[in-house]
Structure formats: structure tokens, C-alpha cells
Design an enzyme around this catalytic site. Structure first.
Site: not given
Ligand code: MN
Length: 403
Positions: A185, A120, A115, A243, A226, A239, A223, A129, A187, A219, A113, A344
Site C-alpha cells: 500500500e 481507494h 483510510y 511496515t 487480512q 499487516k 490480503r 460489498r 502511503e 503498508d 493507519d 486495486e
Molecule cells: Mn494501509
């Protein structure tokens, strides 16, 4: 080339003659076998093509056969389904899609997978951060990815049991129990047909020799699990529990009209990642939660493209195998209603998503159903679709919370 099939295709169908995606199906009491979708039907490939390799319960044999064979079969199917003189021979092998059960279309070899959405990655960086540059220093130099768990890739319709694991609230010790921040997610997944030898690299321009087609991919992501486990090595149990992929693999040949130029890349990537021309795919995704559309992520704006990801994942000499699956990463656009995950959309649970039924969500509740769909420009000005990728959340397994 004909533009219409003699098989009736309803207006707005995902599966006109210009699509012809491949899947694996069964009917009551029958063995699994390979088919293509046309309108409201599935065409049973083995008898129509006179090729028993399609009587198999996965597409892997066909995937391994290579681009020349993929193109030959597509030409044959286009002819059979467009020229009415073939109808008398082909019609007995059309099965109403409502009578067909769809299965995982290929045996998944390795699963990776990526990114690749800058929007995102920036949103996640801002949330976690806030005092640093939202993108890590490597992000614009290489397509970041991780190896996932191939054995838990499941087909659309498979229910997903809420995972249990370690969760940790701030200023408290970790506890074990059901994830309280279960997410999706949205994707796009790429299916490798032809493998490569260990110790060799696959160049960006050889993408179409190796990659057969495209699926939608969810996906599922816990959280809380994770983010507690993920430092410093990245996603693991948060994760790997499930899937989901769509049952129809849309061949790259059906997506030629969807090719567009990718966004400009600055800084210019290293040589092995440089591409020219239209290498991005203009797919329009849609994410619905319990029937309410919550996002429409655009795929065309992804910073890293599938050919770049393929080149990167082999640049160290890692081999490819038939059935390898690599996913784009969460597809998020610049707008709020283009974000591809609840992390998000709800800004890490601080800004609930309101559904038209009067309920709201930060993360998924038990019994929630998520459906991801996508369309793309096809040949002859038609739109083609991917069918639906559906998954419903089941409560955590009994006994999990007390372990
Ligand atoms: Mn993903």
C-alpha cells in the site's frame, strides 16, 4: 534567502537546499547519528551545529524540541549550506551518501493507519460489498483508522519475509501457510514531534505545533490473511508483520509550497474536523515493481487531510507521544494507473498487471522489489523529493508451511 547551496546538487536531485530532510546514518565503524541530506551528501549535524543531541541514534530528541527549535535549526542549516563563507567549517562534516548506511530515523512510538482516499475506499467497497453502497455510512463523517504495530516499522532497504498465517478459500476450511496474496500500500506517513497530555485534544489548527514532518510508507498487506481475520475488528496479522518507511523525514517547512486546498467535503464534517485554507499536500507518488512503474498516485486529492486525522485521533483525549507515526491510508487517484495497491490494480487478482519485462502480477512474488518515490513543489520553483522507499520480498520462513 539563498536559493542554491555551495555543495554540488545534481540537476533533478531529490535533495536541493530547499529540502534538507533529516535522517539517521552511520559510516563504516561509526555510531549512528543524525544528518540531513544535501545533494549527494549527508551533513553530520552534531559537529556542525555544536549540539550533541544530534549525536544520538534517533531524531526523537530533536523531534521533541518543538517547532521553534525545528525552525531555528533549519535557518542555521540553510545559512551554513548556502553561504560559501561557511564552507571551510562545514565541508569536513559532509559524507558522501554512498558511504553512509541509513537507519530507521526515529523510534516509532504508536503507529496508526488511516483510510483516507475516497477512490481507494470506493474500489475496495465495490470489490467486497458489490450489492451495498461502496462507502460505509461513517466514511464521510470521520477519518477511519486502526492502530498498527509500531515495533515492526522498518526502514527502506529492509527485506520483508513473506508472512504466514491463516488463509481460507471459499467453501474450504482455513489452512496455515505463506500468504498467497501479498500486497503493498503506497502511503504517506506523518511523524509527531511534540506530544500531548492524555485527556486533552489537539485542534486541527495546532497540526504544525505537533507534527514535524513526512515520510513515505509502504503498508505491506497479506490480503488472504487480512480478509479472513478482519471481520469484525479490522486489520491485525495481515499487516503487522512489516511496515516500511523512507529514511528521510521531510520537514513540514520544506513542504509549504506543496500546500493546496483539499477536495470539498460533503457533508460538512463536525466542527472539530473543519479546516480552512490549503491543508492538503500536493505530493506526486510513483510505485515501481522490479523497476517498472505500475502507478502514479496523486496525494493532493485525499479526502481526509493530515490535520483532520491528527484532530480525530486525539478527539477522545488519547495522548500523542514523540515518535508517533500516522499514515494516510493507501493513496489512490481516480484513474486505473493511479491506484496505490495491487488489490486495486489487479482488481483482487482478476485483472493482472503487465510489466514491461513481459511478466505479469496479481500479487507479489518472492524476490520482487517495490520502490515508492515522491516529489513535491519546493520553494523557489524547485522540486524536492523524498528519496526512495525500497523493499524486497523474501520467501516465507522455513517451517512455516507445516506448522
Ligand atoms: Mn494501509
Amino acid at each position: 534567502m539563498a536559493t542554491r547551496s555551495w555543495v554540488p546538487v545534481p540537476e533533478g536531485s531529490d535533495f536541493p537546499l530547499q529540502n534538507l530532510p533529516y535522517g539517521v546514518f552511520s559510516t563504516s565503524g561509526s555510531e549512528r547519528r543524525c544528518g540531513v541530506a544535501i545533494g549527494e551528501h549527508v551533513l553530520d549535524l552534531a559537529p556542525v551545529l555544536g549540539d550533541q543531541s544530534f549525536a544520538a541514534p534517533s531524531l526523537n530528541g530533536f523531534l521533541a524540541a518543538g517547532r521553534a527549535r525545528w525552525e531555528q535549526v533549519r535557518r542555521s542549516l540553510t545559512s551554513f549550506l548556502s553561504d560559501p563563507s561557511h564552507a571551510i567549517d562545514v565541508e569536513p562534516h559532509l559524507i558522501a551518501r554512498q558511504d553512509a548506511t541509513l537507519h530507521l530515523p526515529f523510534e516509532v512510538a504508536d503507529y496508526v493507519d488511516f483510510y483516507a482516499s475516497e477512490h481507494h475506499a470506493i474500489n475496495v467497497g465495490r470489490m467486497f460489498r458489490p450489492d451495498a453502497d461502496p462507502l460505509t455510512p461513517n466514511w464521510k463523517h470521520l477519518p477511519i483508522g486502526y492502530h498498527g504495530r509500531a515495533g515492526t516499522v522498518v526502514v527502506s532497504g529492509t527485506e520483508v519475509v513473506r508472512p504466514c498465517g491463516q488463509r481460507k478459500a471459499p467453501d474450504a476450511p482455513p489452512t496455515y501457510g505463506p500468504s498467497q496474496r501479498l500486497d503493498i500500500e503506497a502511503e504517506v506517513g506523518f511523524v509527531v514531534g511534540v506530544g500531548s497530555a492524555q485527556g486533552t485534544r489537539v485542534a486541527v489548527e495546532d497540526f504544525r505545533e505537533h507534527v514535524f514532518g513526512v515520510v513515505l510508507l509502504n503498508d505491506w498487506s497479506a490480503r488472504d490473511i487480512q480478509f479472513w481475520e478482519g471481520q469484525p475488528l479490522g486489520p491485525f496479522l495481515g499487516k503487522s508483520f512489516a511496515t516500511s518507511i523512507s529514511p528521510w523525514v521531510v520537514p513540514l517547512q520544506a513542504l509549504e509550497s506543496a500546500l493546496v486546498a483539499p477536495p470539498p467535503q460533503d457533508p460538512e464534517p463536525l466542527g472539530y474536523l473543519q479546516t480552512a485554507g490549503p491543508t492538503a499536500l500536493d505530493l506526486a507518488l510513483e510505485v515501481a515493481l522490479n523497476g517498472h512503474v505500475i502507478s502514479r498516485p496523486p496525494f493532493a486529492g485525499m479526502y481526509w487531510t493530515a490535520p483532520q486525522q491528527l484532530a480525530h485521533l486525539t478527539v477522545n483525549g488519547a495522548s500523542l507521544r514523540t515518535g508517533d507515526l500516522y499514515a494516510s491510508g493507501t493513496v489512490s487517484g481516480p484513474e486505473r494507473d493511479q491506484r496505490g495497491c495491487l488489490l486495486e490494480l489487479s482488481w483482487n487478482g482478476t485483472d493482472p498487471v503487465h510489466l514491461a519485462d513481459g511478466t505479469s502480477r496479481t500479487y507479489l512474488s518472492d524476490e520482487d522489489t517495490v520502490v515508492i518515490r515522491a516529489t513535491a513543489p519546493g520553494a523557489d520553483g524547485v522540486r524536492i523529493g523524498f528519496g526512495e522507499l525500497r523493499g524486497t520480498v523474501l520467501p516465507a520462513a522455513p517451517g512455516g508451511a507445516g506448522a
